[in-house]
Design a protein around this motif. Structure first.
Motif, short mmCIF file in Angstrom:
data_model
loop_
_atom_site.label_atom_id
_atom_site.label_comp_id
_atom_site.label_asym_id
_atom_site.label_seq_id
_atom_site.Cartn_x
_atom_site.Cartn_y
_atom_site.Cartn_z
N ILE A 152 0.84 -1.20 0.00
CA ILE A 152 0.00 0.00 0.00
C ILE A 152 0.87 1.25 0.00
CG2 ILE A 152 -1.72 1.31 1.29
CD1 ILE A 152 -2.78 -1.36 2.36
N LEU A 153 1.93 1.25 0.81
CA LEU A 153 2.83 2.40 0.87
C LEU A 153 3.52 2.62 -0.48
CD1 LEU A 153 4.26 4.65 2.43
CD2 LEU A 153 5.96 2.94 3.17
N ALA A 154 3.97 1.54 -1.12
CA ALA A 154 4.65 1.67 -2.40
C ALA A 154 3.70 2.21 -3.47
CB ALA A 154 5.21 0.31 -2.82
N SER A 206 11.43 14.05 5.75
CA SER A 206 10.21 14.56 6.39
C SER A 206 8.97 13.91 5.79
CB SER A 206 10.13 16.07 6.23
OG SER A 206 10.15 16.43 4.85
N ARG A 207 9.16 13.22 4.63
CA ARG A 207 8.06 12.52 3.97
C ARG A 207 8.62 11.35 3.17
NH1 ARG A 207 5.86 17.30 0.39
NH2 ARG A 207 6.26 18.35 2.39
N PHE A 208 7.74 10.56 2.55
CA PHE A 208 8.16 9.42 1.73
C PHE A 208 9.01 9.92 0.56
CE2 PHE A 208 7.57 6.54 -1.85
CZ PHE A 208 7.76 5.29 -1.28
N GLN A 209 10.18 9.31 0.37
CA GLN A 209 11.09 9.74 -0.70
C GLN A 209 11.43 8.61 -1.67
OE1 GLN A 209 14.47 11.55 1.23
NE2 GLN A 209 13.31 13.39 1.82
N GLY A 210 10.58 7.60 -1.71
CA GLY A 210 10.80 6.51 -2.65
C GLY A 210 11.39 5.29 -1.99
N LEU A 211 11.49 4.22 -2.78
CA LEU A 211 12.04 2.97 -2.28
C LEU A 211 13.53 2.89 -2.56
CD1 LEU A 211 9.32 0.43 -3.51
CD2 LEU A 211 9.43 1.65 -1.32
N THR A 212 14.25 2.21 -1.69
CA THR A 212 15.65 1.92 -1.93
C THR A 212 15.75 0.83 -3.00
OG1 THR A 212 15.73 0.18 -0.26
CG2 THR A 212 16.15 2.44 0.50
N PRO A 213 16.95 0.58 -3.55
CA PRO A 213 17.09 -0.55 -4.48
C PRO A 213 16.63 -1.87 -3.87
CG PRO A 213 19.00 0.88 -4.62
CD PRO A 213 18.19 1.39 -3.47
N GLU A 214 16.94 -2.07 -2.58
CA GLU A 214 16.46 -3.28 -1.91
C GLU A 214 14.95 -3.27 -1.80
OE1 GLU A 214 20.63 -2.41 -0.69
OE2 GLU A 214 18.77 -1.24 -0.74
N GLY A 215 14.37 -2.08 -1.57
CA GLY A 215 12.93 -1.97 -1.49
C GLY A 215 12.25 -2.32 -2.80
N GLU A 216 12.85 -1.95 -3.93
CA GLU A 216 12.29 -2.31 -5.24
C GLU A 216 12.28 -3.81 -5.44
OE1 GLU A 216 10.79 -0.45 -7.31
OE2 GLU A 216 11.36 1.60 -6.78
N ARG A 217 13.34 -4.48 -5.00
CA ARG A 217 13.38 -5.95 -5.14
C ARG A 217 12.36 -6.61 -4.21
NH1 ARG A 217 18.98 -4.92 -5.89
NH2 ARG A 217 19.47 -5.19 -3.69
N VAL A 218 12.24 -6.09 -2.99
CA VAL A 218 11.25 -6.63 -2.06
C VAL A 218 9.84 -6.38 -2.58
CG1 VAL A 218 10.27 -6.39 0.27
CG2 VAL A 218 12.75 -6.50 -0.04
N LEU A 219 9.62 -5.26 -3.25
CA LEU A 219 8.29 -4.96 -3.80
C LEU A 219 7.86 -6.04 -4.77
CD1 LEU A 219 5.88 -3.05 -4.19
CD2 LEU A 219 7.24 -1.82 -5.90
N ASP A 220 8.78 -6.48 -5.63
CA ASP A 220 8.45 -7.53 -6.59
C ASP A 220 8.09 -8.83 -5.87
OD1 ASP A 220 8.21 -8.41 -9.32
OD2 ASP A 220 10.03 -9.57 -9.01
N TRP A 221 8.88 -9.19 -4.86
CA TRP A 221 8.57 -10.39 -4.08
C TRP A 221 7.26 -10.24 -3.32
CZ3 TRP A 221 10.41 -15.12 -4.28
CH2 TRP A 221 11.66 -15.35 -4.85
N ALA A 222 7.03 -9.06 -2.77
CA ALA A 222 5.80 -8.84 -1.99
C ALA A 222 4.56 -9.02 -2.86
CB ALA A 222 5.82 -7.44 -1.38
N ARG A 223 4.63 -8.54 -4.09
CA ARG A 223 3.50 -8.71 -5.01
C ARG A 223 3.25 -10.18 -5.29
NH1 ARG A 223 5.45 -3.79 -8.98
NH2 ARG A 223 4.16 -2.13 -8.06
N ARG A 224 4.32 -10.93 -5.55
CA ARG A 224 4.16 -12.34 -5.86
C ARG A 224 3.63 -13.12 -4.65
NH1 ARG A 224 9.73 -14.20 -8.44
NH2 ARG A 224 10.52 -12.21 -7.68
#
Length: 292
Positions: free
Chosen positions: A10-12, A51-69
């Motif tokens: 949801i955050l992503a 002070s606010r959301f500034q995007g995902l880290t490279p590790e966060g992008e990889r985790v996002l793909d796994w989280a979706r699956r």
């Protein structure tokens, strides 16, 4: 961990801690704590914070793909178990490009009569939005173009070939049974907005025919296009299937466009997941009966 992965998704998607917390029905501090706990479990930072959301880290992008699956697989498993207990019940989320909404209505009617426990949410969206929502797990299936722009990892089920007509008032119709694309330059056109793939397809054929047009009216709604044509003074370009419901009665006529006789494949797109969830599997089975 699964609950935290759901919150991470949801955050992503929202890219905002406050909106993500509101959508999840929790407080912002609870959301932040859950994301930090997920990071601690995985041993890496997933979100760039200031002070606010500034995007995902490279590790966060990889985790996002796994989280979706992982999340998608768990949802599919729950749906299959529910279907085994209760039969085919639940909600299927379908998004449709505006020019294919009439086909979506036929599909909805067919599957609703066969599976009365299934509920459908049908929304209009651009082809890009459909693919994004499939990735975000906020959509189960889309009805869109299949052969014009990249579809990523989505699976496809072709249904029909979209062909194009000029829609005018009957008293403004061009002479002859057909009209070359090159002769559209002199017409006052109203068209879909540029973010719609249909518009990009039409612009391509106009350019190929050496025609430059500047529509006086642009909209993301086929109903709005037709309303302007009925009002008089405008013409529009639509797929023949999208135009058909408006031709049965009223003052409109459709003239096939030629040179070239352009066409594009339209069909269903859905996630590359096995096994296919029961509701989606039933919908695909029904849709195959509509394929040309």
């Amino acid at each position: 961990m699964l609950d935290r992965l759901e919150l991470f998704l949801i955050l992503a998607r929202t890219r905002h801690f406050g909106r993500a917390a509101e959508e999840a029905g929790i407080t912002q501090p609870s959301l932040s704590a859950a994301i930090r706990q997920l990071e601690a479990q995985l041993g890496c930072v997933l979100v760039n914070r200031g002070s606010r959301f500034q995007g995902l880290t490279p590790e966060g992008e990889r985790v996002l793909d796994w989280a979706r699956r992982l999340t998608g697989d768990v949802r599919a498993m729950k749906a299959e178990l529910r279907a085994a207990r209760e039969g085919l019940t639940g909600r299927l989320r379908l998004a449709v490009i505006p020019t294919a909404l009439t086909t979506a209505a036929r599909l909805s009617a067919a599957i609703a009569s066969r599976h009365p426990g299934l509920r459908l949410t049908v929304t209009s969206a651009s082809s890009i939005e459909i693919l994004e929502r499939l990735d975000d797990l906020t959509l189960d299936v889309g009805l869109t173009y299949l052969d014009n722009e990249p579809l990523g990892r989505a699976r496809t089920l072709p249904l029909y070939a979209e062909r194009y007509v000029l829609v005018t008032r009957t008293d403004d119709a061009p002479a002859g049974p057909e009209l070359p694309w090159a002769e559209l330059a002199a017409l006052n056109l109203c068209l879909l907005t540029p973010e719609m793939q249909n518009r990009r397809i039409i612009d391509g054929y106009l350019s190929e025919a050496g025609v430059t047009v500047t529509p006086q009216v642009e909209t993301n709604s086929t109903i709005t296009l037709i309303s302007h044509v009925i009002a008089g003074g405008w013409a529009t370009i639509l797929p023949s299937r999208a135009a058909e419901p408006f031709l049965a009665t009223g003052p409109l006529t459709a003239t096939p466009l030629t040179a070239p006789d352009a066409h594009h494949a339209v069909g269903l797109v859905y996630p590359p997941r096995e096994p296919v969830p029961p509701l989606l599997k039933a919908f695909l089975a029904e849709a195959r009966g509509f394929a040309e």
